[in-house]
Design a protein around this motif. Structure first.
Motif, mmCIF file in Angstrom:
data_model
loop_
_atom_site.group_PDB
_atom_site.id
_atom_site.type_symbol
_atom_site.label_atom_id
_atom_site.label_comp_id
_atom_site.label_asym_id
_atom_site.label_seq_id
_atom_site.Cartn_x
_atom_site.Cartn_y
_atom_site.Cartn_z
ATOM 1 N N LEU A 54 64.758 76.221 8.370
ATOM 2 C CA LEU A 54 63.991 75.912 9.251
ATOM 3 C C LEU A 54 62.902 76.695 9.258
ATOM 4 C CD1 LEU A 54 66.040 74.338 12.344
ATOM 5 C CD2 LEU A 54 64.619 73.261 10.806
ATOM 6 N N ALA B 230 61.936 78.858 7.142
ATOM 7 C CA ALA B 230 60.934 78.890 5.847
ATOM 8 C C ALA B 230 60.081 77.774 5.806
ATOM 9 C CB ALA B 230 61.783 78.958 4.891
ATOM 10 N N ALA B 231 60.479 76.685 6.238
ATOM 11 C CA ALA B 231 59.984 75.236 6.414
ATOM 12 C C ALA B 231 58.573 75.414 7.420
ATOM 13 C CB ALA B 231 60.845 74.106 6.557
ATOM 14 N N VAL C 63 56.851 78.184 8.436
ATOM 15 C CA VAL C 63 55.548 79.028 8.116
ATOM 16 C C VAL C 63 54.845 78.314 7.004
ATOM 17 C CG1 VAL C 63 56.697 81.089 8.958
ATOM 18 C CG2 VAL C 63 56.907 80.473 6.637
ATOM 19 N N GLU C 64 55.774 77.036 6.405
ATOM 20 C CA GLU C 64 54.737 76.780 5.320
ATOM 21 C C GLU C 64 53.729 75.446 5.559
ATOM 22 O OE1 GLU C 64 57.786 76.780 1.359
ATOM 23 O OE2 GLU C 64 58.075 74.928 2.986
ATOM 24 N N GLN C 65 53.587 75.420 6.861
ATOM 25 C CA GLN C 65 52.545 74.467 7.144
ATOM 26 C C GLN C 65 51.336 75.191 7.744
ATOM 27 O OE1 GLN C 65 53.182 71.385 7.011
ATOM 28 N NE2 GLN C 65 55.469 72.094 6.328
ATOM 29 N N PRO C 66 50.257 74.465 7.500
ATOM 30 C CA PRO C 66 48.805 75.137 7.959
ATOM 31 C C PRO C 66 48.909 75.142 9.617
ATOM 32 C CG PRO C 66 48.698 72.770 7.282
ATOM 33 C CD PRO C 66 49.928 73.150 6.791
ATOM 34 N N TYR D 144 48.035 78.571 7.580
ATOM 35 C CA TYR D 144 48.769 79.411 6.848
ATOM 36 C C TYR D 144 48.475 81.137 7.180
ATOM 37 C CZ TYR D 144 49.604 75.671 3.922
ATOM 38 O OH TYR D 144 49.935 74.348 3.576
ATOM 39 N N GLU D 145 49.427 81.733 8.223
ATOM 40 C CA GLU D 145 48.835 83.025 8.959
ATOM 41 C C GLU D 145 49.912 83.671 8.524
ATOM 42 O OE1 GLU D 145 45.874 82.080 12.437
ATOM 43 O OE2 GLU D 145 48.027 81.740 12.877
ATOM 44 N N PRO D 146 49.700 85.060 8.515
ATOM 45 C CA PRO D 146 50.669 86.115 8.681
ATOM 46 C C PRO D 146 51.682 86.069 9.769
ATOM 47 C CG PRO D 146 48.721 87.179 8.284
ATOM 48 C CD PRO D 146 48.351 85.975 8.268
ATOM 49 N N VAL D 147 52.810 86.418 9.895
ATOM 50 C CA VAL D 147 53.619 86.510 11.038
ATOM 51 C C VAL D 147 53.313 88.135 11.347
ATOM 52 C CG1 VAL D 147 55.777 86.561 11.993
ATOM 53 C CG2 VAL D 147 54.963 84.658 10.622
ATOM 54 N N ILE E 112 61.052 72.792 18.039
ATOM 55 C CA ILE E 112 60.188 73.637 17.616
ATOM 56 C C ILE E 112 58.876 73.487 17.950
ATOM 57 C CG2 ILE E 112 59.186 74.250 15.314
ATOM 58 C CD1 ILE E 112 61.375 73.239 13.931
ATOM 59 N N PRO F 207 52.467 68.883 18.456
ATOM 60 C CA PRO F 207 53.641 68.355 19.210
ATOM 61 C C PRO F 207 54.825 68.913 19.054
ATOM 62 C CG PRO F 207 52.797 66.668 17.480
ATOM 63 C CD PRO F 207 51.775 67.543 17.425
ATOM 64 N N ASP F 208 55.640 68.944 19.982
ATOM 65 C CA ASP F 208 57.012 69.701 19.679
ATOM 66 C C ASP F 208 58.012 68.845 18.876
ATOM 67 O OD1 ASP F 208 56.185 71.700 21.502
ATOM 68 O OD2 ASP F 208 57.799 71.255 23.163
ATOM 69 N N ALA G 148 53.130 90.423 5.640
ATOM 70 C CA ALA G 148 53.228 89.623 4.182
ATOM 71 C C ALA G 148 52.266 88.642 4.446
ATOM 72 C CB ALA G 148 54.648 89.210 3.917
ATOM 73 N N ILE H 233 50.746 84.889 3.751
ATOM 74 C CA ILE H 233 51.267 83.471 3.717
ATOM 75 C C ILE H 233 50.153 82.742 3.205
ATOM 76 C CG2 ILE H 233 52.663 81.530 4.817
ATOM 77 C CD1 ILE H 233 53.934 83.603 6.740
ATOM 78 N N ASN I 3 55.353 81.560 0.044
ATOM 79 C CA ASN I 3 56.109 81.850 1.183
ATOM 80 C C ASN I 3 57.000 82.924 1.085
ATOM 81 O OD1 ASN I 3 57.602 81.588 3.516
ATOM 82 N ND2 ASN I 3 58.317 79.503 3.159
ATOM 83 N N LEU J 120 59.216 83.725 2.573
ATOM 84 C CA LEU J 120 60.602 83.639 2.992
ATOM 85 C C LEU J 120 61.436 82.924 1.989
ATOM 86 C CD1 LEU J 120 60.376 82.505 6.718
ATOM 87 C CD2 LEU J 120 60.833 84.729 5.943
ATOM 88 N N ARG J 121 60.686 82.484 1.035
ATOM 89 C CA ARG J 121 61.437 81.799 -0.109
ATOM 90 C C ARG J 121 61.485 82.821 -1.373
ATOM 91 N NH1 ARG J 121 62.839 76.849 1.300
ATOM 92 N NH2 ARG J 121 61.143 75.700 2.377
#
Lengths: 307, 513
Positions: A181, A183-184, A186-189, A191-194, A258, A264-265, B4, B6, B11, B13-14
């Motif tokens: 979950l 990984a998916a 952070v894969e959405q725009p 795209y920002e570093p955590v 999420i 939206p949640d 890191a 992104i 990604n 995480l992958r």
């Protein structure tokens, strides 16, 4: 069918198994691995049950070795379970005492399936260095379960110091769906570093530590574990980003929500994983888990833990 | 420590080494046209639930049904609920179900109703806002081929086919992809006018089956078989897909289509391609496709179609203890029909690997039992140092890949019969999928729906493959059309006598699967 063989040897047990197969085909072919379970008497039944469940996906021979007193004289009581009492596996429970416990490797040797991988599983406490254990040294995969140990966090740190390829812990398998979950997410725009990570949940639950360790190692940002009294398993993961945090919240142990700014949640069912589900995943791959190594050895020391 | 980076492509995480991590599709929704159909109830809806149960669907996933019924969202949710309870593979979990049910919508309308598509567009947009499906939607056309142009046209007109920059729209179509080359091209023109090629997913559910993918593993992961996989050692290959049922409720569809168009054009030719193709460089979609196309374009038809093809129609008979009617007496069916329910053809492949090795393809309804298998039959040993009377029971070695049911692989070879004489007889060595792996391997549709949502195309046949298959089949069906009535065969047998005669001409016999 359950066959009791009091005061016996493992060679005799093996002969009996071969005869069983000759007579009734009671033992199906196609076993893919031998699972050796090293546990206390109190864990025998739960371990066998979980292994039987797992055997529906990974037909295996299960050998349970339970000590029956180290001081007593040498004696071996065996029990064979096949058919309805053993799921899709065949189960051999060995209750050994005295000097037999010193050489568990040669004790189980006659019962190992030819040319098939050996997996050893310690359902509760494990040796400090699993790969140095006589049976552990033969195995391709060594499964520990730090979550149920007496001192989970300490055990995990110890395992980190003695890691050898092939080691793995069920607390890591319990993280997998969370990891998918995240990984998916952070894969959405955008795209920002955590920039920082926080994992909240049950005190003493080592899945929290491993999840935080994975995130810190991969995202190269500080990670904090916050233990919440009364929480069950992982309850919340927060990924801080410039535009606002991504929050995965599971207060009830069933549904994750999420949320992230401007969207939206979204909700999804994510029930807490059962022991057999974790074991099934663990048996799916038998080669060393390099990501686990990275997480345990490199990531874990960087995690900040808040009680 | 710098965090890191992104990006869309990267990604952190992958990691390819992280083999535990399943790929969950990004935010998205699925719209099914024709939700009242059998396929939708028995396969699609259960597969969606099973995916949810395995944790592979994205959070906020939405399932929208489109049909003529006068249903509210709840009524449709009830239909899905019942279908899931009855047909899903994984256990029913209330929490998973409730989550999924929250995202279920229904739009009522017929395919020519512009207002209904307008409602559908609004529904989809609302889902983006409420559930966070992010503008990503797949349209599953579980409708008769005649309705394709209409639905695709409406999707274009209502703006549903268009997507924002970083979102996607995909369309999923089911076989039959036309009924000959010309109609396949027509159909394709309709679809590709609206959707770009990479957004069109043609489903051949056979390719989603574990055993079909296992075919590639058997061939290319082992040292044992590939050296023998050529004309030096292989005598011939038989690919069979037999059904024990009749046409049942598909009477309207089946007349004029027949077994060859229904099964050989897609499933059997795809199996042939996978059995016969060269090793692809990787298993990426373009590489795999290139190999399949190469081998399909090397297929040569027999010169005399009368001698090397066979067709039949099942006749009334007793089958397995049950009285069944013949094809022409099926309820609501055209009693004059010349449509075949059994088809067998010989194909040759003109390349170095397969020169002189015929591939026999057969399929039929109301045959002996339900089975799909690929049998690679090897040549006899060039010399047998045994007395001929002692090897009379020794047949050809064969490697049989059972696609369904009882998935697995069987190897047939000679072994000595215990006793004083050196007598040799055929024995089999058996690998059963169910013995060595999970009891419940995922259904083909689970894999395929997930691949659509992920945008991962290796298991979907492309336009070119579809057209090549029609090019192979068209001359045969054209020839048959001039031959009058197909030969009748008793239900529950393995086809008409002409099928056996066709093999006998080549000095071979059909395997009894």
């Amino acid at each position: 069918m359950i066959i009791d063989m009091p005061d016996t040897t493992t060679n005799a047990v093996n002969k009996r198994l071969v005869r069983l197969r000759d007579e009734g085909g009671a033992v199906a072919l196609g076993r893919v691995l031998t699972l050796v379970v090293l546990c206390d008497e109190r864990d025998v039944e739960t371990a066998v049950e979980a292994a039987n469940d797992a055997s529906r996906e990974h037909p295996c021979r299960v050998i349970v070795v339970a000590p029956a007193g180290a001081d007593a004289e040498a004696r071996l009581d065996a029990q064979i379970r096949v058919g309805g009492d053993a799921g899709a596996s065949e189960v051999i429970v060995l209750r050994a005492s005295g000097p037999l416990l010193v050489r568990t490797d040669t004790l189980v040797m006659p019962l190992l399936l030819p040319d098939a991988p050996i997996v050893v599983w310690w359902p509760r406490e494990a040796p400090d260095a699993p790969s140095k254990d006589p049976v552990g040294a033969m195995a391709t995969r060594r499964i520990t379960d730090s979550k149920v140990a007496q001192d989970p966090v300490k055990m995990l740190r110890t395992l980190g110091g003695t890691y050898a390829p092939g080691d793995t812990d069920l607390a890591w398998a319990r993280d997998t769906l969370w990891r998918a979950l995240l990984a998916a997410a952070v894969e959405q725009p955008p795209y920002e570093p955590v920039t920082a990570v926080r994992v909240e949940g049950e005190a003493g639950h080592t899945s929290l530590d491993l999840l935080a360790a994975w995130l810190t190692a991969r995202l190269r940002c500080p990670a904090k574990v916050v233990r919440v009294p009364g929480a069950e398993a992982i309850t919340k993961v927060v990924l801080e980003r410039k535009s606002g945090p991504i929050v995965l919240d599971r207060p009830d142990g069933r549904i994750v929500t999420i949320s992230q700014p401007g969207k939206p949640d979204r909700r999804i069912a994510l029930p807490i994983r059962s022991l057999s589900e974790a074991l099934v995943e663990e048996l799916r791959r038998l080669d060393p888990d390099e990501i686990y190594e990275e997480v345990l050895v490199k990531g874990l020391p960087q995690v900040e833990s808040v009680a | 420590m710098r965090p890191a980076k992104i990006t869309a492509e990267h990604n952190p995480l992958r990691d390819p080494l992280d083999l535990r991590l399943p790929r969950i599709a990004g935010p998205s929704g699925l719209v099914i046209f024709g939700v009242t159909g059998d396929l939708s109830r028995k396969k699609l809806m259960p597969a969606v639930y099973d995916l949810a149960n395995r944790g592979l669907l994205p959070p906020g996933f939405a399932l929208t049904g489109f049909a003529r019924r006068d249903w509210a969202d709840q009524d449709f949710a009830q239909v899905v609920h019942d279908a899931v309870k009855e047909h899903a593979r994984t256990p029913f979990r209330e929490a998973t179900w409730r989550q999924l049910a929250e995202g279920i919508r229904f739009v009522q309308g017929s395919f020519d109703d512009e207002a209904a598509f307008e409602t559908l567009r609004e529904t989809v947009e609302k889902l983006d806002a409420e559930r966070g499906t992010g503008g990503n939607h797949a349209f599953y056309l579980s409708v008769p081929p005649a309705a394709f142009p209409l639905v695709v046209g409406q999707l274009a007109k209502s703006g549903l086919a268009r997507s924002e920059a970083d979102a996607w729209r995909r369309v999923v179509i089911e076989k039959p992809f036309g009924h000959d080359l010309a109609s396949a091209r027509e159909l394709d023109a309709v679809v590709s006018e609206v959707f770009p090629p990479e957004s069109v997913f043609r489903i051949d559910h056979y390719l989603g089956k574990e055993t079909v993918q296992n075919l590639l593993a058997v061939r290319f992961a082992n040292q044992l078989f590939e050296p023998l996989w050529n004309a030096n050692y292989v005598d011939h290959v038989q690919i069979t897909m037999a059904e024990d049922i009749g046409i049942g409720g598909r009477a309207g569809y089946y007349d004029g289509i027949g077994a060859a168009r229904d099964v050989i054009q897609n499933h059997l030719l795809q199996l042939l391609a996978l059995v016969a193709m060269e090793e692809p460089r990787t298993f990426d979609a373009p590489e795999l496709r290139a190999e399949k196309i190469k081998v399909l374009s090397s297929v040569r038809l027999p010169r005399d179609l009368a001698k090397h093809t066979a067709r039949g129609q099942y006749a009334a008979s007793w089958q397995g203890g049950e009285r069944v009617v013949g094809f022409l007496e099926e309820e609501g069916f055209n009693p004059e029909s010349t449509t075949e329910t059994f088809a067998a053809v010989r194909l040759d492949i003109d390349n170095r690997r397969w020169a002189g090795v015929p591939f026999y393809l057969r399929t039929g309804k109301r045959l002996g039992r339900r089975v799909t298998e690929v049998a690679v039959v090897f040549k006899k040993a060039p010399h047998l140092p045994f007395e001929s009377s002692l090897t009379s029971e020794l047949g050809n070695n064969a490697l049989v890949i059972r696609v369904q049911p009882d998935e697995g692989v069987t190897l047939r070879f000679g072994a000595k019969v215990p006793g004083t004489a050196m007598q040799v007889r055929d024995v089999t060595m058996d690998f059963g999928y169910g013995h060595s792996f999970t009891e419940s391997s995922p259904e083909a549709y689970e894999r395929l729906i997930l691949d659509v949502l992920l945008g991962d195309p290796p298991l979907f046949p492309t336009r070119e493959e579809v057209e090549l298959s029609w090019e192979i089949l068209d001359p045969i069906t054209a020839f048959w059309a001039k031959q009058g009535q197909p030969e009748p065969y008793a239900s529950g047998t393995w086809g008409p006598p002409s099928a056996d005669a066709m093999m006998a001409r080549d000095g071979r016999t059909w395997r009894r699967p």
